[in-house]
Design a protein around this motif. Sequence first.
Motif, mmCIF file in Angstrom:
data_model
loop_
_atom_site.group_PDB
_atom_site.id
_atom_site.type_symbol
_atom_site.label_atom_id
_atom_site.label_comp_id
_atom_site.label_asym_id
_atom_site.label_seq_id
_atom_site.Cartn_x
_atom_site.Cartn_y
_atom_site.Cartn_z
ATOM 1 N N CYS A 57 5.221 21.460 17.257
ATOM 2 C CA CYS A 57 5.831 21.947 16.014
ATOM 3 C C CYS A 57 4.880 21.808 14.829
ATOM 4 N N TYR A 58 3.822 21.011 14.974
ATOM 5 C CA TYR A 58 2.839 20.829 13.903
ATOM 6 C C TYR A 58 1.584 21.683 14.106
ATOM 7 N N ALA A 59 1.586 22.573 15.058
ATOM 8 C CA ALA A 59 0.378 23.324 15.420
ATOM 9 C C ALA A 59 -0.275 24.026 14.235
ATOM 10 N N ARG A 60 0.512 24.529 13.316
ATOM 11 C CA ARG A 60 -0.070 25.224 12.153
ATOM 12 C C ARG A 60 -0.922 24.292 11.301
ATOM 13 N N GLU A 61 -0.602 23.018 11.304
ATOM 14 C CA GLU A 61 -1.336 22.048 10.492
ATOM 15 C C GLU A 61 -2.656 21.621 11.136
ATOM 16 N N TRP A 62 -2.834 21.881 12.423
ATOM 17 C CA TRP A 62 -3.984 21.351 13.149
ATOM 18 C C TRP A 62 -5.316 21.952 12.721
ATOM 19 N N GLU A 63 -5.289 23.067 12.019
ATOM 20 C CA GLU A 63 -6.533 23.676 11.562
ATOM 21 C C GLU A 63 -6.741 23.530 10.055
ATOM 22 N N GLU A 64 -5.856 22.806 9.405
ATOM 23 C CA GLU A 64 -5.979 22.612 7.960
ATOM 24 C C GLU A 64 -7.159 21.693 7.642
ATOM 25 N N PRO A 65 -7.798 21.913 6.493
ATOM 26 C CA PRO A 65 -8.880 21.015 6.081
ATOM 27 C C PRO A 65 -8.355 19.581 5.961
ATOM 28 N N GLY A 66 -9.152 18.647 6.408
ATOM 29 C CA GLY A 66 -8.778 17.244 6.290
ATOM 30 C C GLY A 66 -7.947 16.693 7.416
ATOM 31 N N VAL A 67 -7.567 17.520 8.393
ATOM 32 C CA VAL A 67 -6.702 17.026 9.462
ATOM 33 C C VAL A 67 -7.414 15.976 10.318
ATOM 34 N N GLU A 68 -8.738 16.114 10.492
ATOM 35 C CA GLU A 68 -9.474 15.115 11.273
ATOM 36 C C GLU A 68 -9.460 13.763 10.559
ATOM 37 N N ALA A 69 -9.623 13.790 9.232
ATOM 38 C CA ALA A 69 -9.576 12.547 8.461
ATOM 39 C C ALA A 69 -8.177 11.929 8.528
ATOM 40 N N ASP A 70 -7.157 12.767 8.474
ATOM 41 C CA ASP A 70 -5.782 12.270 8.598
ATOM 42 C C ASP A 70 -5.576 11.623 9.961
ATOM 43 N N PHE A 71 -6.104 12.276 11.011
ATOM 44 C CA PHE A 71 -5.983 11.717 12.358
ATOM 45 C C PHE A 71 -6.679 10.356 12.432
ATOM 46 N N ALA A 72 -7.912 10.289 11.918
ATOM 47 C CA ALA A 72 -8.666 9.036 11.967
ATOM 48 C C ALA A 72 -7.922 7.915 11.237
ATOM 49 N N ALA A 73 -7.302 8.241 10.101
ATOM 50 C CA ALA A 73 -6.563 7.233 9.339
ATOM 51 C C ALA A 73 -5.355 6.724 10.126
ATOM 52 N N VAL A 74 -4.638 7.630 10.780
ATOM 53 C CA VAL A 74 -3.477 7.219 11.573
ATOM 54 C C VAL A 74 -3.922 6.411 12.786
ATOM 55 N N ALA A 75 -4.984 6.835 13.461
ATOM 56 C CA ALA A 75 -5.495 6.094 14.616
ATOM 57 C C ALA A 75 -5.929 4.691 14.189
ATOM 58 N N ASP A 76 -6.612 4.576 13.055
ATOM 59 C CA ASP A 76 -7.015 3.251 12.554
ATOM 60 C C ASP A 76 -5.792 2.375 12.293
ATOM 61 N N LEU A 77 -4.788 2.948 11.668
ATOM 62 C CA LEU A 77 -3.569 2.208 11.357
ATOM 63 C C LEU A 77 -2.881 1.711 12.637
ATOM 64 N N VAL A 78 -2.785 2.592 13.619
ATOM 65 C CA VAL A 78 -2.155 2.221 14.895
ATOM 66 C C VAL A 78 -2.933 1.081 15.545
#
Length: 195
Positions: free
Chosen positions: A168-189
């Motif tokens: 359901c989030y597929a549209r967001e996966w190509e947005e600028p900054g999504v890799e940084a958002d992923f890295a931040a969530v992975a770090d938090l986890v």
Amino acid sequence: MSPSTETLTAERILEATEEVLRRHGPAKATVVDVARALGVSHGSVYRHFRTKAALREAVTKRWLDRTCATLADITAGDRDPGERLRDWLAALFAAKRRKAGEDPELFATYLVLAGENGTAVGEHVAELTGQLARIIEDGVAAGVFHAPDPAAAARAVFHATGRFHDPCYAREWEEPGVEADFAAVADLVLRGLRA
């Protein structure tokens, strides 16, 4: 030369079904279309898959199993559990992004089929959270993670990272900054799991 029913396999039917779904979409694809693509009667297809719903469920499962197989190697590794967890989450994100970007017709079809096939999706989620639980269990055993209930922790990690693998989030996966958002969530986890 048309294939005969002796050479017709479930795998060949599933491959043909994926192509038919790409061409026609889930609303218009029929078992007759699949049979025509294979050069056989629709009865031959029904000998392998008793109903159209069973065929669509099998296609959904096959599509989802590819992701699980990719992640199984990371799960089974003997590297640091924190590195494995980060790599596993990144690989899941990359696999889902690739499916959405490289095969948009089948991805759109998958969204429809997944809505119809709760069993395949439920099994997929169970397999993914099971893989996460194994990594977390390894981390607990190594003294790297603190998780009294690794299965519950795995479900929490899966849900916390949903933005990076839930279709359901597929549209967001190509947005600028999504890799940084992923890295931040992975770090938090990872910080949350550290012992």
